[in-house]
Scaffold this motif. Sequence first.
Motif, short mmCIF file in Angstrom:
data_model
loop_
_atom_site.label_atom_id
_atom_site.label_comp_id
_atom_site.label_asym_id
_atom_site.label_seq_id
_atom_site.Cartn_x
_atom_site.Cartn_y
_atom_site.Cartn_z
N ALA A 44 32.68 50.75 43.12
CA ALA A 44 33.49 50.05 42.40
C ALA A 44 34.11 48.87 43.06
N VAL A 45 34.34 48.84 44.52
CA VAL A 45 34.76 47.77 45.40
C VAL A 45 33.64 46.90 45.43
N LYS A 46 32.32 47.28 45.59
CA LYS A 46 31.19 46.36 45.79
C LYS A 46 30.81 45.79 44.28
N LEU A 47 30.79 46.42 43.18
CA LEU A 47 30.86 45.80 41.76
C LEU A 47 31.75 45.04 41.71
N ALA A 48 32.87 45.12 42.03
CA ALA A 48 34.14 44.17 41.71
C ALA A 48 33.84 42.95 42.03
N PHE A 53 31.93 39.70 34.64
CA PHE A 53 32.54 40.40 33.43
C PHE A 53 33.78 39.75 33.14
N ASP A 54 34.20 39.97 31.78
CA ASP A 54 35.22 39.46 31.14
C ASP A 54 36.75 40.09 31.66
N VAL A 55 36.44 41.36 31.82
CA VAL A 55 37.84 42.29 31.76
C VAL A 55 37.34 43.81 32.49
N ALA A 56 38.09 44.08 33.40
CA ALA A 56 37.89 45.41 33.92
C ALA A 56 38.91 46.55 33.66
N ILE A 57 38.32 47.74 33.39
CA ILE A 57 39.38 48.86 33.10
C ILE A 57 39.20 49.84 34.30
N ASP A 72 42.69 44.96 44.19
CA ASP A 72 42.66 43.74 45.32
C ASP A 72 41.49 42.62 45.16
N VAL A 73 40.34 43.22 45.07
CA VAL A 73 39.18 42.59 44.83
C VAL A 73 39.16 41.48 43.58
N LEU A 74 39.45 42.24 42.28
CA LEU A 74 39.54 41.41 41.36
C LEU A 74 40.61 40.63 41.50
N PRO A 80 40.84 39.55 34.91
CA PRO A 80 41.79 40.33 34.48
C PRO A 80 41.30 41.80 34.49
N PHE A 81 42.44 42.76 34.52
CA PHE A 81 41.96 44.00 34.51
C PHE A 81 43.34 44.80 33.80
#
Length: 123
Positions: A44-48, A53-57, A72-74, A80-81
């Motif tokens: 998830a840290v790597k993908l972030a 993307f427009d928004v993360a959940i 923190d990465v986002l 936005p998340f």
Amino acid sequence: MTIDKPAGSVFLVEDEAMIRMMVVDMLEELGFNVVAETGEINEAVKLAGTTDFDVAILDVNVNGKVISPVADVLKARNRPFIFATGYGTQGVPENYRDRPALQKPFQIESLKQALDSTLRGIA
């Protein structure tokens, strides 16, 4: 035949596979495109940091680990998340309690409302 433009793209972090599949189904029903999903914090840290993307959940607790490194990465990327938590707002990391949070289990209407307000910058 015309293809409607997706409502937006989503990065999803959820460690429970069945819940993740259910949320993906809800997102697709709402017209969102899930561009990345994982149930593992390091991935998830790597993908972030690398996914567009427009928004993360974000599930707050991923296999017993707090989601803060991903948030923190986002935050650093100004993406936005929304948190998803079974623990109420108390489960959200303290420095992110100003962010929107969905109480699990949530319905598609709650998900839509959180996404709409977050993407409009209201939340």
